[in-house]
Scaffold this active site. Structure first.
Site, PDB file in Angstrom:
ATOM      1  N   HIS A 172      28.137 -95.062  -5.408  1.00  0.00           N
ATOM      2  CA  HIS A 172      27.615 -95.652  -4.262  1.00  0.00           C
ATOM      3  C   HIS A 172      28.959 -95.309  -2.964  1.00  0.00           C
ATOM      4  CE1 HIS A 172      29.853 -99.382  -4.187  1.00  0.00           C
ATOM      5  NE2 HIS A 172      29.556 -99.537  -5.537  1.00  0.00           N
ATOM      6  N   CYS A 217      31.355-100.243 -10.445  1.00  0.00           N
ATOM      7  CA  CYS A 217      30.771 -99.084 -10.182  1.00  0.00           C
ATOM      8  C   CYS A 217      31.599 -98.032  -9.649  1.00  0.00           C
ATOM      9  CB  CYS A 217      29.622 -99.487  -8.915  1.00  0.00           C
ATOM     10  SG  CYS A 217      28.237-100.368  -9.177  1.00  0.00           S
TER      11      CYS A 217
END
Length: 164
Positions: free
Chosen positions: A123, A139
């Protein structure tokens, strides 16, 4: 596409990782004994192309904090990334991109691409100073412009190989 069962996985955890219902997973695998799956077993994941049929792959090096886009076996581009900190490390292994969501809000920047491991993705970020560091909760963070570019290029089903 096919998923190779890893130790400790169940059909329920696999369905959660790929964000598909357990009943859909069972229907895609006729004759499977839902109470007895084993490491190394192939499980068909409906709705995703075979990774070998796609021209793209993503290689992530956690130690170098780099994401490399591969096109037809050759490096197309490399991007700096931020990855998980010591207590919330980015998982290693082989995954696929299962969906994309523009403008997810909050700390996720302007694009979210879910990996086939529940709660993990690639992301953007609202903190560009974090790129190049071990700072996330697992992440893979990218500059917003980079993750937007990557999301325009790679299709759903693109394999993602994360290595230490």
């Amino acid at each position: 596409m096919n998923h190779i069962v890893k130790p400790g996985e169940t059909l329920s955890t696999i369905s959660a990782d790929y964000r598909i219902s357990l009943s859909r997973l069972i229907a895609a695998n006729p004759g499977i004994n839902i109470h007895l799956i084993h490491p190394g077993q192939k499980i068909r994941i409906p709705g995703l192309p075979s990774p070998g049929s796609l021209p793209y792959a993503i290689n992530i090096s956690l130690s170098q904090r780099r994401l490399t886009l591969i096109h037809n076996g050759k490096v197309q581009k490399s991007y700096p990334i931020g990855v998980g900190k010591m207590l919330t490390q980015t998982p290693t292994g082989d995954f696929v991109i299962i969906n994309k969501a523009p403008n997810p809000g909050g700390p996720f920047g302007t694009m979210w691409m879910s990996l086939s491991k529940k709660s993990y993705g690639i992301h953007g970020t609202n903190n560009p100073a974090s790129i190049g560091k071990f700072v996330s909760r697992g992440c893979v963070r990218m500059y917003n412009r980079d993750v937007e570019e990557l999301a325009r290029i790679v299709p759903i089903g693109t394999p993602v190989h994360i290595r230490p």
